[in-house]
Design an enzyme around this catalytic site. Structure first.
Site, PDB file in Angstrom:
ATOM      1  N   GLY A   1      46.232  35.173  34.792  1.00 31.19           N
ATOM      2  CA  GLY A   1      45.401  35.454  33.530  1.00 31.19           C
ATOM      3  C   GLY A   1      45.755  36.596  32.993  1.00 31.19           C
TER       4      GLY A   1
ATOM      5  N   GLN B   1      44.827  43.646  27.675  1.00 27.99           N
ATOM      6  CA  GLN B   1      45.787  44.178  28.388  1.00 27.99           C
ATOM      7  C   GLN B   1      47.255  44.418  28.153  1.00 27.99           C
ATOM      8  OE1 GLN B   1      44.333  41.198  31.493  1.00 27.99           O
ATOM      9  NE2 GLN B   1      45.226  42.708  32.696  1.00 27.99           N
TER      10      GLN B   1
ATOM     11  N   CYS C   1      44.590  42.628  39.723  1.00 32.95           N
ATOM     12  CA  CYS C   1      44.875  42.747  38.139  1.00 32.95           C
ATOM     13  C   CYS C   1      46.018  43.273  37.709  1.00 32.95           C
ATOM     14  CB  CYS C   1      43.583  43.572  37.725  1.00 32.95           C
ATOM     15  SG  CYS C   1      43.591  43.641  35.975  1.00 32.95           S
ATOM     16  N   LEU C   2      46.847  42.524  36.779  1.00 35.29           N
ATOM     17  CA  LEU C   2      47.982  42.867  36.255  1.00 35.29           C
ATOM     18  C   LEU C   2      48.008  44.504  35.846  1.00 35.29           C
ATOM     19  CD1 LEU C   2      49.587  39.871  34.395  1.00 35.29           C
ATOM     20  CD2 LEU C   2      49.933  40.879  36.665  1.00 35.29           C
TER      21      LEU C   2
ATOM     22  N   HIS D   1      36.588  37.306  35.570  1.00 33.30           N
ATOM     23  CA  HIS D   1      37.659  38.652  35.676  1.00 33.30           C
ATOM     24  C   HIS D   1      38.092  38.712  34.034  1.00 33.30           C
ATOM     25  CE1 HIS D   1      40.979  40.990  37.533  1.00 33.30           C
ATOM     26  NE2 HIS D   1      41.267  40.868  36.246  1.00 33.30           N
ATOM     27  N   GLU D   2      38.428  37.603  33.526  1.00 27.83           N
ATOM     28  CA  GLU D   2      39.204  37.936  32.139  1.00 27.83           C
ATOM     29  C   GLU D   2      38.275  38.270  31.208  1.00 27.83           C
ATOM     30  OE1 GLU D   2      42.407  38.259  32.161  1.00 27.83           O
ATOM     31  OE2 GLU D   2      42.739  37.587  34.230  1.00 27.83           O
TER      32      GLU D   2
ATOM     33  N   HIS E   1      37.365  41.825  31.062  1.00 29.73           N
ATOM     34  CA  HIS E   1      38.471  42.649  29.925  1.00 29.73           C
ATOM     35  C   HIS E   1      37.930  42.499  28.838  1.00 29.73           C
ATOM     36  CE1 HIS E   1      41.863  43.502  33.028  1.00 29.73           C
ATOM     37  NE2 HIS E   1      41.710  42.476  33.442  1.00 29.73           N
TER      38      HIS E   1
END
Ligand code: NI
Length: 169
Positions: A46, A51, A94-95, A136-137, A140
């Site tokens: 995701g 991000q 997480c990226l 999670h997304e 962000h």
């Protein structure tokens, strides 16, 4: 399409609260395509627009990437309307927080609202892994990271590890 640069912690942009998207125009469609390409290339499950440094409320995700299949999901102005139950998200990563994974307490089920890439309103329930990715997304979009949801001790451990890595670089 192009691969975008992923913003990583402790970049302050990750703390911004993304703005609602009011007009799904060509620039939003391009952003979706670029974010999808960036996510698949990373590879990740995701990605939220912040991000890649864009503070607009948009997430893309794909939890079914088995056997090279793609099932891209796009949600604009996503928000959690209801949440219930507890679920331990094991080894969450997480990226934007590279080289760190840990267990995170999440809700087991969520009711989510948003708009799809064609501007149609969406409202759906999700559970299990799908619910975890959405939480999670959407975090962000609200300027939150999964490391905000772990114990101070674990977070300190991560920060120490990061400082060491930055010193070496
Ligand atoms: Ni993330």
């Amino acid at each position: 399409m192009s691969i975008l640069e992923i913003v990583t912690y402790p970049d302050k942009r990750l703390r911004r609260i993304s703005k609602p998207i009011t007009n799904i125009d060509g620039s939003v469609q391009k952003m979706i395509a670029d974010m999808a390409e960036t996510m698949y290339k990373a590879p990740g499950l995701g990605l939220a627009a912040i991000q890649v440094g864009i503070d607009q409320a948009l997430i893309v995700y794909d939890i079914d990437q088995s056997e090279g299949k793609h099932a891209l999901q796009v949600l604009i102005n996503p928000r959690i309307v209801e949440a219930e139950g507890e679920f331990l998200s094991e080894n969450e990563g997480c990226l934007s927080v590279p080289d760190f994974r840990t267990d995170v307490k999440r809700y087991a089920r969520v009711l989510v609202e948003g708009v799809d890439a064609d501007g149609n309103p969406r409202r759906f329930e999700a559970d299990g892994f799908h619910a975890l990715v959405l939480q999670h997304e959407i975090d962000h979009v609200n300027g939150k990271l999964f490391i905000d949801r772990i114990s101070a001790l674990k977070r300190e451990l991560y920060k120490r590890q990061l400082r060491k890595k930055l010193k070496k670089a």
